[in-house]
Design an enzyme around this catalytic site. Structure first.
Site, PDB file in Angstrom:
ATOM      1  N   HIS A  78       3.122   1.491  -8.501  1.00 41.60           N
ATOM      2  CA  HIS A  78       2.332   0.289  -8.273  1.00 41.60           C
ATOM      3  C   HIS A  78       0.860   0.631  -8.059  1.00 41.60           C
ATOM      4  O   HIS A  78      -0.037  -0.054  -8.556  1.00 41.60           O
ATOM      5  CB  HIS A  78       2.895  -0.452  -7.062  1.00 41.60           C
TER       6      HIS A  78
ATOM      7  N   GLU B  45      -0.649   1.293 -11.385  1.00 36.96           N
ATOM      8  CA  GLU B  45      -0.883   0.042 -12.122  1.00 36.96           C
ATOM      9  C   GLU B  45      -2.258  -0.541 -11.775  1.00 36.96           C
ATOM     10  O   GLU B  45      -2.993  -0.995 -12.653  1.00 36.96           O
ATOM     11  CB  GLU B  45       0.222  -0.960 -11.798  1.00 36.96           C
ATOM     12  N   HIS B  46      -2.602  -0.516 -10.502  1.00 37.68           N
ATOM     13  CA  HIS B  46      -3.918  -1.001 -10.072  1.00 37.68           C
ATOM     14  C   HIS B  46      -5.039  -0.149 -10.660  1.00 37.68           C
ATOM     15  O   HIS B  46      -6.043  -0.668 -11.159  1.00 37.68           O
ATOM     16  CB  HIS B  46      -4.019  -0.959  -8.541  1.00 37.68           C
TER      17      HIS B  46
ATOM     18  N   GLU C 122      -2.459  -6.029   0.348  1.00 37.04           N
ATOM     19  CA  GLU C 122      -1.343  -6.670  -0.362  1.00 37.04           C
ATOM     20  C   GLU C 122      -0.043  -6.498   0.418  1.00 37.04           C
ATOM     21  O   GLU C 122       0.765  -7.436   0.521  1.00 37.04           O
ATOM     22  CB  GLU C 122      -1.217  -6.040  -1.756  1.00 37.04           C
TER      23      GLU C 122
END
Length: 455
Positions: free
Chosen positions: A81, A84-85, A161
């Site tokens: 994840h 991905e950022h 997040e």
């Protein structure tokens, strides 16, 4: 020729990496409910699938990588994840602003998401802007720089997040349920990782994960809309030339195996005390894996249990008794495991009654099965939701990629509908008797301290 009349044949096309080599192209289907689907395997092992739909004026383009959170070790939790950022932060050709502004300047949109078994980067643009989208998306996935300063910036974003997720008990309960069933197995972990794993993660660790995992045989590129397959393949090869994905000949990676099956925990109850106005509960059990032939029967069973406003649980808990605003069932399927569960959000004082009714209904279906009328309705819901879900290029693009990445084949629409039609009452009732008789795990998030949630 399959049940749908789809034509499957292979044709070779002469082209290659950096101007040499051979790519193999096949026409997978000429589907009456869609367009022509073609698949090309590049010499590097990277696969390109397209569905040409001339009536559309848009194209959805996606790059799918067979890497998700379950591929991380414990200390790496959240790396997929995090990566991905970071891939949107800049390449050797473009900065972060250029990546977003080039697509937005033509009215397009880009985004990405990480799951437990794969990661997807996608763009949706007008058909005339597809060359731009291919160049930008291939650039960011294949040739990201991953600067140390960007790692620090995105670390802060991801920690926010994670904190925001903790403030959403309706989301948190799903993660809690996964942990109740899978424990410390990667399928039981948060996709985002935790503050404890994300905070110490270094640029070197993330970059190493990137280069080891993002290889051409693990990648599927899919596009759907008003396009020409040969042109898409040509543009992809141009965009990847000279990048780390422009590699020596290799064979595409097989889809993730179904064996050995994931060992699940004994049925457990996990409660996360939280001062909230509503209690969120999930009651469920291990289900079946993605390739199990009974997955079509499971879809019907799920629809009957809690798949819509006419489902048993919705009618019993919301319509007749008004105990919850939201109640539904769902099935999650992975390569080697699965879940079948019921979610409900209700006032804390009503949680015991909601759980009692849910347990009773599941036991009733396990013992008595469903009716012929419910079977017909459940099959109709499965077929309708699938076909209606193919009304846009994004969903069609996703179907191509998931078929290739997760199943190793693309089932024609008519064949899939026929498989649903072939589900019998005996199929559903046998599956219900097996799954719904299993010990149930329970996850609860809400204002509870000492509370007995046993049956």
């Amino acid at each position: 020729m399959g049940p749908s009349g789809a034509v499957r044949h292979a044709t070779g096309t002469q082209s290659g990496r950096a101007g040499s080599g051979r790519a193999v192209t096949r026409t997978l289907s000429d589907d009456p409910l869609g367009g022509t689907v073609r698949r090309t395997v590049l010499p590097s092992g990277l696969r390109v699938l397209t569905e040409a739909i001339p009536a559309m004026r848009s194209v959805s383009f996606g790059i799918w990588v067979a890497v998700g959170s379950r591929d991380e070790t414990g200390p790496q939790a959240g790396a997929a994840h995090f990566l991905e950022h970071l891939l949107f932060k800049g390449t050797h050709k473009r900065g972060a602003l250029e990546i977003s502004s080039e697509i937005e300047a033509v009215g397009g949109e880009t985004n990405a998401f990480t799951t437990k078994e794969y990661t997807c980067y996608y763009a949706r643009v007008l058909d005339e802007d597809l060359p731009l989208a291919i160049d930008v998306m291939c650039d960011l996935v294949a040739d990201s720089v991953i600067e140390a300063a960007d790692v620090e910036t995105e670390r802060g974003v991801i920690l926010e997040e994670i904190a925001m997720h903790d403030d959403e008990p309706g989301d948190e309960v799903h993660d809690l349920f996964a942990r109740a069933v899978y424990g410390d197995h990667p399928l039981g972990r948060l996709i985002s990782g935790t503050e404890e794993t994300v905070t110490p993660m270094t640029r070197r660790q993330i970059h190493s994960f990137y280069r080891r995992r993002y290889t051409a045989p693990q990648i599927v590129i899919a596009a759907a809309g008003n396009l020409d397959h040969a042109t898409v393949v040509k543009l992809v090869r141009q965009a990847l030339r000279g990048t780390p994905l422009d590699t020596d000949p290799a064979t595409p990676a097989p889809h993730r195996p179904a064996t050995p099956a994931v060992r699940t925990r004994p049925a457990a109850t996990l409660v996360e005390p939280k001062e909230s106005e509503q209690a969120h509960v999930i009651l469920g059990c291990p289900g079946i894996d993605r390739l199990d032939e009974r997955r079509f029967a499971l879809g019907v069973l799920n629809n009957v249990l809690g798949g819509g406003m006419s489902s048993r649980l919705f009618q019993e808990i919301r319509e007749q008794r008004g105990l919850a605003y939201s109640v539904y069932s769902y099935a999650s399927q992975y390569a080697d495991s699965g879940l079948l569960a019921v979610y409900a959000g209700c006032a804390p004082g009503k949680v015991d009654e909601v759980l009692e009714l849910t347990r009773a209904e599941l036991a009733r279906v396990a013992a008595e099965g469903i009716s012929e009328a419910e079977l017909a309705r459940g099959k109709g819901m499965s077929k309708g939701s699938f076909v209606l879900g193919l009304e846009d290029t994004g969903s069609r693009m996703s179907r191509l990629a998931k078929g290739e990445l997760l199943y190793g084949d693309l089932m024609p629409v008519d064949e899939l509908l026929a498989r649903v039609d072939a589900v019998t009452l005996a199929d559903v009732n046998a599956l219900a008797a097996e799954l719904l008789s299993r010990p149930m795990s329970l996850a609860v998030v809400g204002p509870f301290g000492e509370h007995d949630f046993s049956a």
